[in-house]
Write a protein that holds these residues in place. Structure first.
Motif, PDB file in Angstrom:
ATOM      1  N   GLU A 290     -12.288 -34.268 -11.373  1.00  0.00           N
ATOM      2  CA  GLU A 290     -12.528 -35.430 -10.517  1.00  0.00           C
ATOM      3  C   GLU A 290     -13.863 -36.099 -10.838  1.00  0.00           C
ATOM      4  N   ARG A 291     -14.894 -35.320 -11.141  1.00  0.00           N
ATOM      5  CA  ARG A 291     -16.218 -35.879 -11.452  1.00  0.00           C
ATOM      6  C   ARG A 291     -16.219 -36.602 -12.802  1.00  0.00           C
ATOM      7  N   ALA A 292     -15.222 -36.340 -13.622  1.00  0.00           N
ATOM      8  CA  ALA A 292     -15.105 -37.036 -14.908  1.00  0.00           C
ATOM      9  C   ALA A 292     -14.243 -38.297 -14.791  1.00  0.00           C
ATOM     10  N   GLY A 293     -13.855 -38.656 -13.548  1.00  0.00           N
ATOM     11  CA  GLY A 293     -13.133 -39.911 -13.335  1.00  0.00           C
ATOM     12  C   GLY A 293     -11.622 -39.805 -13.322  1.00  0.00           C
ATOM     13  N   TRP A 294     -11.086 -38.604 -13.157  1.00  0.00           N
ATOM     14  CA  TRP A 294      -9.646 -38.406 -13.046  1.00  0.00           C
ATOM     15  C   TRP A 294      -9.319 -38.108 -11.588  1.00  0.00           C
ATOM     16  N   LYS A 295      -8.109 -38.438 -11.171  1.00  0.00           N
ATOM     17  CA  LYS A 295      -7.672 -38.148  -9.794  1.00  0.00           C
ATOM     18  C   LYS A 295      -6.703 -36.969  -9.834  1.00  0.00           C
ATOM     19  N   SER A 296      -7.096 -35.857  -9.211  1.00  0.00           N
ATOM     20  CA  SER A 296      -6.230 -34.670  -9.272  1.00  0.00           C
ATOM     21  C   SER A 296      -4.967 -34.881  -8.440  1.00  0.00           C
ATOM     22  N   VAL A 297      -3.852 -34.489  -9.030  1.00  0.00           N
ATOM     23  CA  VAL A 297      -2.536 -34.612  -8.412  1.00  0.00           C
ATOM     24  C   VAL A 297      -2.060 -33.237  -7.950  1.00  0.00           C
ATOM     25  N   ALA A 298      -2.402 -32.213  -8.747  1.00  0.00           N
ATOM     26  CA  ALA A 298      -2.004 -30.840  -8.421  1.00  0.00           C
ATOM     27  C   ALA A 298      -2.985 -29.869  -9.070  1.00  0.00           C
ATOM     28  N   VAL A 299      -3.254 -28.783  -8.362  1.00  0.00           N
ATOM     29  CA  VAL A 299      -4.072 -27.695  -8.896  1.00  0.00           C
ATOM     30  C   VAL A 299      -3.365 -26.419  -8.443  1.00  0.00           C
ATOM     31  N   ARG A 300      -2.515 -25.917  -9.320  1.00  0.00           N
ATOM     32  CA  ARG A 300      -1.665 -24.782  -8.936  1.00  0.00           C
ATOM     33  C   ARG A 300      -1.174 -24.033 -10.163  1.00  0.00           C
ATOM     34  N   PRO A 301      -0.594 -22.850  -9.961  1.00  0.00           N
ATOM     35  CA  PRO A 301      -0.161 -22.057 -11.115  1.00  0.00           C
ATOM     36  C   PRO A 301       1.203 -22.455 -11.692  1.00  0.00           C
ATOM     37  N   PHE A 302       2.000 -23.191 -10.959  1.00  0.00           N
ATOM     38  CA  PHE A 302       3.348 -23.600 -11.382  1.00  0.00           C
ATOM     39  C   PHE A 302       4.235 -22.396 -11.707  1.00  0.00           C
ATOM     40  N   ILE A 303       3.976 -21.286 -11.042  1.00  0.00           N
ATOM     41  CA  ILE A 303       4.843 -20.113 -11.175  1.00  0.00           C
ATOM     42  C   ILE A 303       6.211 -20.453 -10.598  1.00  0.00           C
ATOM     43  N   PHE A 304       6.193 -21.221  -9.520  1.00  0.00           N
ATOM     44  CA  PHE A 304       7.413 -21.685  -8.864  1.00  0.00           C
ATOM     45  C   PHE A 304       7.458 -23.205  -8.930  1.00  0.00           C
TER      46      PHE A 304
ATOM     47  N   ALA B  14     -17.880 -34.120 -21.030  1.00  0.00           N
ATOM     48  CA  ALA B  14     -17.750 -35.178 -22.042  1.00  0.00           C
ATOM     49  C   ALA B  14     -16.326 -35.213 -22.596  1.00  0.00           C
ATOM     50  N   PHE B  15     -15.713 -34.049 -22.786  1.00  0.00           N
ATOM     51  CA  PHE B  15     -14.326 -33.953 -23.257  1.00  0.00           C
ATOM     52  C   PHE B  15     -13.392 -34.714 -22.322  1.00  0.00           C
ATOM     53  N   LEU B  16     -13.517 -34.472 -21.011  1.00  0.00           N
ATOM     54  CA  LEU B  16     -12.643 -35.130 -20.034  1.00  0.00           C
ATOM     55  C   LEU B  16     -12.848 -36.637 -20.014  1.00  0.00           C
ATOM     56  N   MET B  17     -14.076 -37.068 -20.122  1.00  0.00           N
ATOM     57  CA  MET B  17     -14.353 -38.506 -20.139  1.00  0.00           C
ATOM     58  C   MET B  17     -13.802 -39.141 -21.412  1.00  0.00           C
ATOM     59  N   ASN B  18     -13.883 -38.447 -22.526  1.00  0.00           N
ATOM     60  CA  ASN B  18     -13.376 -38.939 -23.800  1.00  0.00           C
ATOM     61  C   ASN B  18     -11.850 -39.097 -23.781  1.00  0.00           C
ATOM     62  N   LEU B  19     -11.164 -38.257 -23.020  1.00  0.00           N
ATOM     63  CA  LEU B  19      -9.697 -38.316 -22.961  1.00  0.00           C
ATOM     64  C   LEU B  19      -9.187 -39.653 -22.424  1.00  0.00           C
ATOM     65  N   LYS B  20     -10.008 -40.347 -21.680  1.00  0.00           N
ATOM     66  CA  LYS B  20      -9.588 -41.630 -21.104  1.00  0.00           C
ATOM     67  C   LYS B  20      -9.195 -42.638 -22.182  1.00  0.00           C
ATOM     68  N   LYS B  21      -9.743 -42.484 -23.392  1.00  0.00           N
ATOM     69  CA  LYS B  21      -9.399 -43.385 -24.509  1.00  0.00           C
ATOM     70  C   LYS B  21      -7.928 -43.279 -24.890  1.00  0.00           C
ATOM     71  N   PHE B  22      -7.324 -42.150 -24.582  1.00  0.00           N
ATOM     72  CA  PHE B  22      -5.951 -41.886 -25.013  1.00  0.00           C
ATOM     73  C   PHE B  22      -4.950 -41.986 -23.858  1.00  0.00           C
ATOM     74  N   ALA B  23      -5.419 -42.476 -22.713  1.00  0.00           N
ATOM     75  CA  ALA B  23      -4.577 -42.548 -21.521  1.00  0.00           C
ATOM     76  C   ALA B  23      -4.560 -43.959 -20.966  1.00  0.00           C
ATOM     77  N   ASP B  24      -3.407 -44.349 -20.402  1.00  0.00           N
ATOM     78  CA  ASP B  24      -3.372 -45.592 -19.647  1.00  0.00           C
ATOM     79  C   ASP B  24      -3.302 -45.224 -18.163  1.00  0.00           C
ATOM     80  N   GLU B  25      -3.058 -46.208 -17.306  1.00  0.00           N
ATOM     81  CA  GLU B  25      -3.093 -45.933 -15.857  1.00  0.00           C
ATOM     82  C   GLU B  25      -1.967 -45.009 -15.380  1.00  0.00           C
ATOM     83  N   LYS B  26      -0.913 -44.827 -16.169  1.00  0.00           N
ATOM     84  CA  LYS B  26       0.188 -43.950 -15.764  1.00  0.00           C
ATOM     85  C   LYS B  26       0.129 -42.570 -16.409  1.00  0.00           C
ATOM     86  N   SER B  27      -0.793 -42.375 -17.329  1.00  0.00           N
ATOM     87  CA  SER B  27      -0.888 -41.100 -18.058  1.00  0.00           C
ATOM     88  C   SER B  27      -1.370 -39.973 -17.150  1.00  0.00           C
TER      89      SER B  27
END
Length: 194
Positions: free
Chosen positions: A157-171, A101-114
């Motif tokens: 992804e199941r909450a309607g977001w498209k994943s761009v990266a799933v990583r630790p960003f250590i590098f 529900a949290f992830l779905m609610n975040l859509k209110k604060f995002a546009d298509e580029k967020s």
């Protein structure tokens, strides 16, 4: 006061945070920082950024240090916050009673580029790694949810977001980060509004 200074210094010196800010341009974007604490990340985001926390002490400290922090609950965010170029939540998602529900609610604060960026301690695929000290945070007693890298990606992804990266960003380098991923106790999922 010394603990707060150390907290801010730790974020200032974090290679991971520096990499994420650089790759996604967070220093010049209006970011909604949910679970912002004292504003240790918020301080580095662009103009128009807003921090949300449940602790009045953190609001008072942040406002005294010219940070835009307000009192609020991550699972009951007010509808009138506006739109943000990025949404940041680090070490929060695993504590939520209703993460979907949290992830779905975040859509209110995002546009298509967020973009939304969630930092989450994860359970390793190589189960024996959990015995090592730096992995113990994934099983902290105050966590409500437990994620692997894969379940974290599927959740977003199941909450309607498209994943761009799933990583630790250590590098900053994607290949090096990919090689480090199995040994990283903290993963960031970055997703766009789908």
């Amino acid at each position: 006061m010394k603990e707060k200074e150390e907290l801010f210094r730790k974020i200032e010196n974090s290679t991971t945070f520096r990499n994420i800010c650089s790759i996604f341009g967070l220093r010049s974007k209006a970011v909604l920082d949910i679970g912002c604490g004292y504003g240790q990340y918020l301080k580095h985001f662009g103009q128009g950024s807003l921090g949300i926390t449940t602790a009045a002490e953190e609001v008072k400290f942040g406002q005294a240090n010219s940070l835009n922090i307000t009192l609020g609950n991550a699972e009951r965010l007010p509808n009138d916050l506006g739109k943000f170029e990025a949404i940041w939540a680090n070490n929060l998602y695993e504590h939520l009673l209703s993460p979907h529900a949290f992830l779905m609610n975040l859509k209110k604060f995002a546009d298509e580029k967020s973009v939304v960026i969630l930092g989450v301690p994860v359970v390793p695929k190589i189960v024996s790694l959990i015995n090592l000290k730096w992995w113990r945070g994934a099983l902290a007693s105050n966590h409500v949810n437990f994620f692997t890298r894969d379940t974290l990606r599927l959740s977003i992804e199941r909450a309607g977001w498209k994943s761009v990266a799933v990583r630790p960003f250590i590098f900053e380098n994607t290949l090096l980060d990919y090689l480090a991923r199995p040994f990283a106790p903290h993963i960031y999922v970055v997703a766009k509004n789908d």
